[in-house]
Design a protein around this motif. Structure first.
Motif, PDB file in Angstrom:
ATOM      1  N   GLY A 145      33.142  29.448  34.820  1.00 38.21           N
ATOM      2  CA  GLY A 145      33.038  28.506  33.771  1.00 38.21           C
ATOM      3  C   GLY A 145      31.871  27.518  33.654  1.00 38.21           C
ATOM      4  O   GLY A 145      31.789  26.572  32.871  1.00 38.21           O
ATOM      5  N   PHE A 146      31.128  27.327  34.818  1.00 35.34           N
ATOM      6  CA  PHE A 146      30.312  26.467  34.882  1.00 35.34           C
ATOM      7  C   PHE A 146      29.292  26.308  33.671  1.00 35.34           C
ATOM      8  O   PHE A 146      28.728  27.496  33.570  1.00 35.34           O
ATOM      9  N   ASN A 147      28.988  25.268  33.319  1.00 33.86           N
ATOM     10  CA  ASN A 147      27.629  25.130  32.084  1.00 33.86           C
ATOM     11  C   ASN A 147      26.496  25.249  32.948  1.00 33.86           C
ATOM     12  O   ASN A 147      25.899  24.275  33.359  1.00 33.86           O
ATOM     13  N   TYR A 148      25.748  26.506  33.066  1.00 32.05           N
ATOM     14  CA  TYR A 148      24.310  26.553  33.528  1.00 32.05           C
ATOM     15  C   TYR A 148      23.273  25.731  32.909  1.00 32.05           C
ATOM     16  O   TYR A 148      22.090  25.661  33.095  1.00 32.05           O
ATOM     17  N   GLY A 149      23.739  25.280  31.409  1.00 31.16           N
ATOM     18  CA  GLY A 149      22.820  24.455  31.048  1.00 31.16           C
ATOM     19  C   GLY A 149      22.451  23.040  31.497  1.00 31.16           C
ATOM     20  O   GLY A 149      21.453  22.244  31.588  1.00 31.16           O
ATOM     21  N   GLN A 150      23.371  23.005  32.562  1.00 30.15           N
ATOM     22  CA  GLN A 150      23.270  21.629  33.399  1.00 30.15           C
ATOM     23  C   GLN A 150      22.117  21.726  34.683  1.00 30.15           C
ATOM     24  O   GLN A 150      21.899  20.788  35.218  1.00 30.15           O
ATOM     25  N   ALA A 162      33.696  16.729  41.011  1.00 26.14           N
ATOM     26  CA  ALA A 162      34.533  16.613  39.932  1.00 26.14           C
ATOM     27  C   ALA A 162      34.550  17.803  38.963  1.00 26.14           C
ATOM     28  O   ALA A 162      35.526  18.098  38.389  1.00 26.14           O
ATOM     29  N   GLN A 163      33.373  18.438  38.921  1.00 29.94           N
ATOM     30  CA  GLN A 163      33.182  19.645  38.075  1.00 29.94           C
ATOM     31  C   GLN A 163      33.689  20.961  38.750  1.00 29.94           C
ATOM     32  O   GLN A 163      33.689  22.126  38.049  1.00 29.94           O
ATOM     33  N   GLY A 164      34.262  20.789  39.900  1.00 30.82           N
ATOM     34  CA  GLY A 164      34.540  21.830  40.831  1.00 30.82           C
ATOM     35  C   GLY A 164      33.549  22.689  41.738  1.00 30.82           C
ATOM     36  O   GLY A 164      33.531  23.701  42.440  1.00 30.82           O
ATOM     37  N   VAL A 165      32.231  21.735  41.705  1.00 28.73           N
ATOM     38  CA  VAL A 165      30.863  22.449  42.828  1.00 28.73           C
ATOM     39  C   VAL A 165      31.489  21.851  43.989  1.00 28.73           C
ATOM     40  O   VAL A 165      31.889  21.046  44.504  1.00 28.73           O
ATOM     41  N   ARG A 166      31.097  22.932  44.887  1.00 24.84           N
ATOM     42  CA  ARG A 166      31.635  22.709  46.330  1.00 24.84           C
ATOM     43  C   ARG A 166      30.464  23.253  47.271  1.00 24.84           C
ATOM     44  O   ARG A 166      29.671  24.424  46.904  1.00 24.84           O
ATOM     45  N   ALA A 167      30.265  22.485  48.241  1.00 21.38           N
ATOM     46  CA  ALA A 167      29.164  23.232  49.271  1.00 21.38           C
ATOM     47  C   ALA A 167      29.701  24.288  50.003  1.00 21.38           C
ATOM     48  O   ALA A 167      30.882  24.323  50.279  1.00 21.38           O
ATOM     49  N   ILE A 168      28.780  25.000  50.141  1.00 24.61           N
ATOM     50  CA  ILE A 168      29.253  26.387  51.144  1.00 24.61           C
ATOM     51  C   ILE A 168      29.924  26.304  52.211  1.00 24.61           C
ATOM     52  O   ILE A 168      30.964  26.721  52.579  1.00 24.61           O
ATOM     53  N   ASP A 169      29.220  25.016  52.948  1.00 27.10           N
ATOM     54  CA  ASP A 169      29.542  24.755  54.417  1.00 27.10           C
ATOM     55  C   ASP A 169      30.742  23.936  54.430  1.00 27.10           C
ATOM     56  O   ASP A 169      31.030  23.143  55.453  1.00 27.10           O
ATOM     57  N   GLY A 170      31.248  23.423  53.458  1.00 15.77           N
ATOM     58  CA  GLY A 170      32.285  22.367  53.421  1.00 15.77           C
ATOM     59  C   GLY A 170      32.090  20.713  53.357  1.00 15.77           C
ATOM     60  O   GLY A 170      32.833  19.918  53.139  1.00 15.77           O
ATOM     61  N   ARG A 171      30.524  20.644  53.368  1.00 10.59           N
ATOM     62  CA  ARG A 171      30.117  18.951  53.566  1.00 10.59           C
ATOM     63  C   ARG A 171      30.296  18.297  52.297  1.00 10.59           C
ATOM     64  O   ARG A 171      30.545  18.990  51.331  1.00 10.59           O
ATOM     65  N   SER A 172      30.332  17.254  52.149  1.00 14.04           N
ATOM     66  CA  SER A 172      30.459  16.384  50.996  1.00 14.04           C
ATOM     67  C   SER A 172      29.238  16.399  50.293  1.00 14.04           C
ATOM     68  O   SER A 172      27.952  16.458  51.120  1.00 14.04           O
ATOM     69  N   LEU A 173      29.112  16.578  49.027  1.00 11.98           N
ATOM     70  CA  LEU A 173      27.807  16.757  48.231  1.00 11.98           C
ATOM     71  C   LEU A 173      27.076  15.394  48.015  1.00 11.98           C
ATOM     72  O   LEU A 173      27.418  14.282  47.700  1.00 11.98           O
ATOM     73  N   PRO A 174      25.764  15.375  48.315  1.00 19.77           N
ATOM     74  CA  PRO A 174      24.769  14.324  48.067  1.00 19.77           C
ATOM     75  C   PRO A 174      24.609  14.356  46.474  1.00 19.77           C
ATOM     76  O   PRO A 174      24.900  15.219  45.965  1.00 19.77           O
ATOM     77  N   SER A 175      24.020  13.251  46.178  1.00 16.43           N
ATOM     78  CA  SER A 175      23.475  13.114  44.513  1.00 16.43           C
ATOM     79  C   SER A 175      22.269  14.271  44.813  1.00 16.43           C
ATOM     80  O   SER A 175      21.393  14.432  45.705  1.00 16.43           O
ATOM     81  N   GLY A 176      22.016  14.591  43.413  1.00 19.08           N
ATOM     82  CA  GLY A 176      20.899  15.768  43.052  1.00 19.08           C
ATOM     83  C   GLY A 176      21.068  16.469  41.863  1.00 19.08           C
ATOM     84  O   GLY A 176      22.100  16.362  41.128  1.00 19.08           O
ATOM     85  N   GLY A 177      19.968  17.483  41.828  1.00 18.40           N
ATOM     86  CA  GLY A 177      20.133  18.308  40.914  1.00 18.40           C
ATOM     87  C   GLY A 177      20.576  19.831  41.286  1.00 18.40           C
ATOM     88  O   GLY A 177      20.545  19.852  42.482  1.00 18.40           O
ATOM     89  N   ILE A 178      21.161  20.717  40.532  1.00 17.91           N
ATOM     90  CA  ILE A 178      21.534  21.992  40.760  1.00 17.91           C
ATOM     91  C   ILE A 178      20.478  23.027  40.105  1.00 17.91           C
ATOM     92  O   ILE A 178      20.267  23.074  39.105  1.00 17.91           O
ATOM     93  N   ILE A 179      19.837  23.725  41.101  1.00 19.77           N
ATOM     94  CA  ILE A 179      19.069  24.917  40.681  1.00 19.77           C
ATOM     95  C   ILE A 179      19.695  26.282  40.865  1.00 19.77           C
ATOM     96  O   ILE A 179      20.319  26.327  41.987  1.00 19.77           O
ATOM     97  N   ALA A 180      19.408  27.038  40.022  1.00 17.57           N
ATOM     98  CA  ALA A 180      20.046  28.642  40.383  1.00 17.57           C
ATOM     99  C   ALA A 180      18.695  29.515  40.039  1.00 17.57           C
ATOM    100  O   ALA A 180      18.441  30.109  38.977  1.00 17.57           O
ATOM    101  N   PRO A 181      17.913  29.770  41.174  1.00 12.57           N
ATOM    102  CA  PRO A 181      16.678  30.261  40.741  1.00 12.57           C
ATOM    103  C   PRO A 181      16.911  31.915  40.608  1.00 12.57           C
ATOM    104  O   PRO A 181      15.810  32.528  39.889  1.00 12.57           O
ATOM    105  N   ALA A 182      17.898  32.418  40.496  1.00  9.15           N
ATOM    106  CA  ALA A 182      18.163  33.737  39.899  1.00  9.15           C
ATOM    107  C   ALA A 182      19.106  34.043  38.923  1.00  9.15           C
ATOM    108  O   ALA A 182      19.916  34.780  38.704  1.00  9.15           O
ATOM    109  N   GLY A 183      19.466  32.906  38.209  1.00 11.52           N
ATOM    110  CA  GLY A 183      20.483  32.514  37.218  1.00 11.52           C
ATOM    111  C   GLY A 183      21.960  32.463  37.565  1.00 11.52           C
ATOM    112  O   GLY A 183      22.182  32.368  38.846  1.00 11.52           O
ATOM    113  N   GLN A 184      22.525  32.956  36.809  1.00  7.57           N
ATOM    114  CA  GLN A 184      24.107  32.842  37.119  1.00  7.57           C
ATOM    115  C   GLN A 184      24.447  34.164  37.830  1.00  7.57           C
ATOM    116  O   GLN A 184      25.702  33.924  38.469  1.00  7.57           O
ATOM    117  N   GLN A 185      23.651  35.022  38.105  1.00 10.38           N
ATOM    118  CA  GLN A 185      24.050  36.047  39.034  1.00 10.38           C
ATOM    119  C   GLN A 185      23.558  35.872  40.599  1.00 10.38           C
ATOM    120  O   GLN A 185      24.011  36.882  41.444  1.00 10.38           O
TER     121      GLN A 185
END
Length: 420
Positions: free
Chosen positions: A267-272, A286-309
């Protein structure tokens, strides 16, 4: 720094030329990389050659007024010839666009990773010194070296002065190449290289990490202390250090990852998504985003170069420093992924929608034309899906009630075709 793909346009194209360097005796520097035979310049038409030589005579006053000495200008420009090959390359249209997954497969390939790991061991002492001096991750420096010239194996063998003179005279971006030519002349004047030893790619990128002349003037360093900023020889010392200096001056933050692969919640809003929509790591978490390797997340933006798939990545200030070196998200992702693999980390964990394929160049132009017809004003259709096109796609997707992931695929094209 290369790309037709022009290296300059994907890195700091607007870097200001530094004050004119002090003059050095013309010919006082031996040809760098002795033994390298430059690529021959193809025969040009008499009219083209005559036109270039006339232009060279007229350009002399501008170069001199910019700080190039008459002696340096006359000596360097004496080797300038009209090169029809660089004009052909400058005007060449890409026959196809690779989807992002193919680009990243190539960028961080097994063979490139293996070679990079070996060379990281060979140059471990030097890389540690560079990292200590500039605070830039040594594996990032290695990855740029691999991306730009296959670790020095493909630095280019065209003479820079004839290439830039030809492009300044007869190219599509004459003013830009005129500025690059003046910068190249100032490099010669500084005594770092002589005209015949200044070799590189067709568009003027030079050395192990493919610096354009203006970028060289702004960032190149003499790390080994031999009195020259030598990026042309087989020794990569000055090239690697200059790359780190470039990134440091572009805002690199020591210890901060450039890219973190993340898992997005249901249910993540890809408009972000979008690198400019930066949030703190805690806000993303807080939105439920998690690092694949389990690390703490730094500040930044999120990109999805191939969209939601496809996979998603949190990109930081250091990603933007990489974009200053080459203004391409795919390039910056490729560098980060290759650096991670050279350091012993994994490749990309998430899966791309490979089976669905990707749009052709013509289909991407059609997407842009149809968006324009609907009033989204994404600019001149060129087949390059940049920020304006992505914003237009998201706006269209919101309008029709689908997830606004900004990805141009066959589903999107069909949706546009049904409405225009």
């Amino acid at each position: 720094m290369k790309t037709t793909y022009l290296r300059l346009t994907m890195s700091a194209a607007a870097v200001a030329v530094l004050a004119a360097c002090g003059a050095a005796p013309v010919g006082s520097v031996s040809t760098t990389g002795a033994g390298t035979v430059p690529d021959p310049i193809p025969q040009a038409s008499p009219a083209s050659e005559a036109g270039l030589q006339n232009w060279i005579r007229g350009f002399r006053s501008r170069a001199i007024s910019s700080g190039v000495s008459p002696a340096v200008y006359d000596n360097a420009m004496s080797i300038a010839r009209y090169n029809p090959e660089v004009i052909r390359l400058d005007r060449r249209q890409a026959e196809f666009n690779r989807p992002v997954w193919e680009y990243l497969d190539s960028a961080a390939s097994d063979s490139r990773t293996t070679k990079g790991r070996g060379l990281a061991g060979t140059y471990a002492g030097l890389l540690n010194q560079i990292e200590n001096r500039y605070g830039v991750d040594k594996y990032i420096v290695m990855a740029i070296w691999g991306m730009e010239s296959n670790f020095g194996g493909n630095r280019g063998k065209m003479q820079i002065i004839p290439s830039l003179a030809t492009l300044a005279y007869d190219g599509r971006r004459g003013e830009m190449f005129s500025n690059q030519l003046i910068a190249a002349l100032k490099i010669i004047q500084a005594g770092d290289v002589n005209p015949s030893g200044m070799l590189g790619s067709w568009a003027g990128a030079m050395g192990h990490t493919q610096f354009m002349p203006t970028s060289y003037l702004a960032y190149a360093v003499d790390f080994n202390g031999d009195g020259r900023r030598d990026i042309w020889s087989d020794d990569p010392t000055d090239s690697l250090a200059s790359t780190a200096a470039y990134l440091k001056r572009s805002g690199w933050v020591t210890g901060l990852p450039a890219v973190v692969e993340v898992r997005l919640p249901q249910g993540f809003n890809y408009g972000q998504t979008g690198r400019s929509n930066t949030k703190s790591g805690s806000a993303w978490a807080a939105q439920g985003v998690r690092a694949i390797d389990g690390r703490s997340l730094p500040s930044g933006g999120i990109i999805a170069p191939a969209g939601q798939q496809g996979p998603a990545f949190l990109v930081t200030r250091n990603f933007m420093a990489l974009r200053a070196y080459n203004a391409s998200d795919n390039y910056s992702l490729g560098v980060a992924m290759l650096a991670n693999r050279i350091s012993g980390g994994p490749g990309i964990v998430g899966s791309f929608p490979r089976a669905a394929g990707s749009l052709t160049h013509n289909q991407k132009e059609e997407v842009q034309r149809r968006l324009n017809r609907l009033g989204y004003n994404v600019g001149e259709p060129d087949g390059a899906i940049g920020e304006n096109t992505i914003a237009g796609i998201k706006a269209f997707q919101r309008r029709i009630g689908v997830e606004p992931d900004g990805y141009a695929n066959t589903t999107l094209l069909k949706q546009l075709q049904d409405r225009t």
